[in-house]
Write an enzyme that holds these catalytic residues in place. Sequence first.
Site, PDB file in Angstrom:
ATOM      1  N   SER A   1     -10.870  -1.263   3.279  1.00 44.89           N
ATOM      2  CA  SER A   1     -10.086  -1.431   4.516  1.00 44.89           C
ATOM      3  C   SER A   1      -9.668  -0.063   5.023  1.00 44.89           C
ATOM      4  O   SER A   1      -9.095   0.714   4.269  1.00 44.89           O
ATOM      5  CB  SER A   1      -8.810  -2.229   4.241  1.00 44.89           C
ATOM      6  OG  SER A   1      -9.125  -3.502   3.759  1.00 44.89           O
TER       7      SER A   1
ATOM      8  N   ARG B   1       0.832  -1.225   0.000  1.00 45.40           N
ATOM      9  CA  ARG B   1       0.000   0.000   0.000  1.00 45.40           C
ATOM     10  C   ARG B   1       0.866   1.274   0.000  1.00 45.40           C
ATOM     11  O   ARG B   1       0.521   2.279   0.628  1.00 45.40           O
ATOM     12  CB  ARG B   1      -0.937   0.037   1.213  1.00 45.40           C
ATOM     13  CG  ARG B   1      -1.962  -1.071   1.255  1.00 45.40           C
ATOM     14  CD  ARG B   1      -2.943  -0.986   0.104  1.00 45.40           C
ATOM     15  NE  ARG B   1      -4.081  -1.865   0.297  1.00 45.40           N
ATOM     16  CZ  ARG B   1      -4.106  -3.152  -0.047  1.00 45.40           C
ATOM     17  NH1 ARG B   1      -3.052  -3.712  -0.618  1.00 45.40           N
ATOM     18  NH2 ARG B   1      -5.183  -3.878   0.159  1.00 45.40           N
TER      19      ARG B   1
ATOM     20  N   GLU C   1      -4.975   3.221   6.266  1.00 51.97           N
ATOM     21  CA  GLU C   1      -4.655   3.091   4.844  1.00 51.97           C
ATOM     22  C   GLU C   1      -5.299   4.279   4.113  1.00 51.97           C
ATOM     23  O   GLU C   1      -4.784   4.766   3.112  1.00 51.97           O
ATOM     24  CB  GLU C   1      -5.241   1.755   4.337  1.00 51.97           C
ATOM     25  CG  GLU C   1      -5.167   1.597   2.846  1.00 51.97           C
ATOM     26  CD  GLU C   1      -5.805   0.304   2.333  1.00 51.97           C
ATOM     27  OE1 GLU C   1      -5.577  -0.762   2.918  1.00 51.97           O
ATOM     28  OE2 GLU C   1      -6.517   0.390   1.325  1.00 51.97           O
TER      29      GLU C   1
END
Length: 333
Positions: A233, A161, A329
């Site tokens: 998420s 990520r 995130e």
Amino acid sequence: MIKAENYSLKEYNTFGFPAKANLFFEYDSVDQLKTFLRSAKGPFFHIGAGSNILFYKDFEGTVLHSAIGGIDVVKENSDYVLVRAGAGILMDDFVEYSVNHGYWGAENLSHIPGQVGASAVQNVGAYGVEAKDIIETVEAVDIRTLETRVFSNAECRFAYRFSAFKDEFKDRYAITHVTFRLGKKPNPILTNNALKQLFSDAKTLSLKEIRTAIVEIRDKKLPKVTELGSAGSFFKNPIVGKDVVDTLVKKYPSMPYFSAEKGFFKLSAGWLLETAGWRGYREGNVGVYDKHALILVHYGNGSGVEILSLVEKIQTSVMDKFGIGLEPEVIFV
Ligand code: EPU
């Protein structure tokens, strides 16, 4: 092209939170972007489909949004194709194109939200595949000098990520195109447990079978952003050393963990949240999704500030219980 002042971003974030930009500019081509930037004033913030953003106040500056389209094969041989896609293409439209054309590599990213350009910024990933595994080059315009630069995969410094576009290139480049390298020979990636189990007996697998299976798995676990605001998420899965895993496993023998790069291990933020009791928790207009604890949701009429307050509580509780710091995130704007 859209150029509008005091523009609502509600439709441009999948949480559906209200926020405005002083100026909003959506462009269809590299030329349009360059012409605009010649006389535009920053600060700039470039958004994709808004599926990984938390707006908690108005943006005092210019929000850029790409509507650059086009999916074209730029090189081809018997083993692979290089496919160049405009940054404004929805990632799942690109995945569908690849599956329909018999090109291997993108299928595990089926139904992943967001645009092609953002997939390179965030190095999106799901079911054992990350964007970095298929990205060949990334083309971007330098917002200050208007020069076009082509970044190799290595120059993007991809990690979980993460990419250089979230680090040293942050707010400096507008990604205009991404070129993907896709295979022509069957190459199913079944490293993810759910896929491994599902296809344990399969001798041959088609791209369409894999795409259909992933769409089904995702639909069972993840809320549809058209029905319930979310950003997928919310936290990253924490990467920790062996010592941390050993200590936690002694206390929680059923805790899932996975090996990550360089001898580190990935914990499941979803499991940590569920075990800390957060799954299904609701506070006002926001909460934690009841089918997957890693997903924070907006039930409507709420604001980003409410999520911020919930995030703090969750981070504190996970730190107190497991000694683990959860990192979002999602990007806060
Ligand atoms: N788990 C729980 N409780 C929960 C949720 C998960 O115990 O409420 C456990 C599961 O049982 C499993 C483990 O946590 O053992 C991992 O869960 P899952 O397979 O759902 O994957 P994840 O680690 O939560 C990651 C990505 C997803 C991606 C899936 C599938 C991150 C932060 N998230 O989720 O990506 O779709 O794997 O590969 O890496 C996203 O980034 O927005 C996203 C949805």
